[in-house]
Design an enzyme around this catalytic site. Sequence first.
Site, mmCIF file in Angstrom:
data_model
loop_
_atom_site.group_PDB
_atom_site.id
_atom_site.type_symbol
_atom_site.label_atom_id
_atom_site.label_comp_id
_atom_site.label_asym_id
_atom_site.label_seq_id
_atom_site.Cartn_x
_atom_site.Cartn_y
_atom_site.Cartn_z
ATOM 1 C CG HIS A 95 -39.465 -17.799 64.599
ATOM 2 N ND1 HIS A 95 -39.795 -16.740 63.795
ATOM 3 C CD2 HIS A 95 -38.251 -17.512 65.136
ATOM 4 C CE1 HIS A 95 -38.834 -15.829 63.853
ATOM 5 N NE2 HIS A 95 -37.873 -16.284 64.659
ATOM 6 C CG HIS A 149 -37.313 -17.607 60.388
ATOM 7 N ND1 HIS A 149 -37.224 -18.171 61.633
ATOM 8 C CD2 HIS A 149 -36.243 -16.777 60.275
ATOM 9 C CE1 HIS A 149 -36.139 -17.721 62.244
ATOM 10 N NE2 HIS A 149 -35.537 -16.870 61.443
ATOM 11 C CD GLN A 153 -25.007 -13.627 62.935
ATOM 12 O OE1 GLN A 153 -24.837 -13.866 61.745
ATOM 13 N NE2 GLN A 153 -26.180 -13.195 63.386
ATOM 14 N N GLY A 193 -35.972 -9.343 57.948
ATOM 15 C CA GLY A 193 -37.023 -8.786 58.804
ATOM 16 C C GLY A 193 -36.641 -7.400 59.300
ATOM 17 C CG ASP A 205 -32.889 -8.827 63.874
ATOM 18 O OD1 ASP A 205 -32.908 -8.683 65.105
ATOM 19 O OD2 ASP A 205 -33.129 -9.912 63.326
ATOM 20 C CB SER A 212 -37.204 -13.328 68.930
ATOM 21 O OG SER A 212 -35.910 -13.698 69.335
HETATM 22 O O1 PAF Z 1 -30.921 -12.400 61.109
HETATM 23 C C1 PAF Z 1 -30.291 -13.489 61.142
HETATM 24 O O2 PAF Z 1 -30.853 -14.564 61.380
HETATM 25 C C2 PAF Z 1 -28.791 -13.475 60.883
HETATM 26 O O3 PAF Z 1 -28.185 -12.356 61.418
HETATM 27 C C3 PAF Z 1 -28.445 -13.624 59.382
HETATM 28 C C4 PAF Z 1 -28.909 -12.442 58.574
HETATM 29 C C5 PAF Z 1 -29.059 -14.899 58.830
HETATM 30 C C6 PAF Z 1 -26.932 -13.724 59.214
HETATM 31 O O4 PAF Z 1 -26.404 -14.812 59.885
#
Ligand code: PAF
Length: 282
Positions: free
Chosen positions: A34, A37, A61, A147, A150, A185
């Site tokens: 988006h 990014h 994650q 970013g 986060d 997001s």
């Molecule tokens: O922020 C994210 O999109 C993810 O946590 C990352 C840093 C790409 C790790 O998978």
Amino acid sequence: MEIIESVKQMSEQARAWKREGRTVVLVPTMGNLHRGHGRLIARARGLGDKVILSCFVNALQFNDKGDLEKYPRTREQDEDVARKLEVDAFFAPAHEEMYPPGFLTTVNVSYLSEKFEGASRPGHFRGVCTVVLKLFNICQPDIAVFGYKDAQQFTVIRHMVRDLSLPVEITGVPTVREASGLAISSRNKQLTDADKEKALCLSRALKRVHFLLKKQGIAHRGELLQAVRSAINSAGEGVEFDYADIVSATTFEPVDLVERGNTFVLVAARVGGVRLIDSTRL
Ligand code: PAF
């Protein structure tokens, strides 16, 4: 733009660029690109000669299987965006390529990873650090761009880089917002129009903190947090407060008084069942 799915090929390409003396910049993402990014990629373009964009939905994650299944996968669209933004390498490995059978090793930045997002999502930062360290080893970037949205992720990764003496510089990019103030997001796509309206309570809470600090000189954690709580509560039904705090940007420890330039205000809430976070630097 090179489209690369193999770890070996990505490593060889990165090594070739480094041998030529190029500065390599990595933008790690989970795809579903988006405007936020886009801003990371634009910053990366300005920082080095070769930009690698990784798009990998990192199962490690996600502590909630449902969340992982719901995560939007938009590979073709992502490739188009990357091409338009003049990315040099689009690295999109499959799960088994990154985590072959028998994968046992993880990276944990203890303590920092256990609070706030870590408390709500146990194991989340272990997964983030493991994949980010792998991406650093594969892509060998001189610089990596993340970013500030986060904020805790940013701090945890910077800590890992410092603790493990990794030869990479971490650069942060401010949060990109819709005209309404809503932080952009991938999760916003799960919100209905009514939820989006309610979700504005997060950015309103942050704006209120800025106002109190800048216009009224209020810098005490207690007073600022009270303002955040009341902004979130005023959104009414369908909004569930998770946490808010005023923390040091370096240690992520709560601070009694805002230290200008080195403090984050954090807020997290569920809106219509979707977990949203927002933060800003004070
Ligand atoms: O922020 C994210 O999109 C993810 O946590 C990352 C840093 C790409 C790790 O998978």
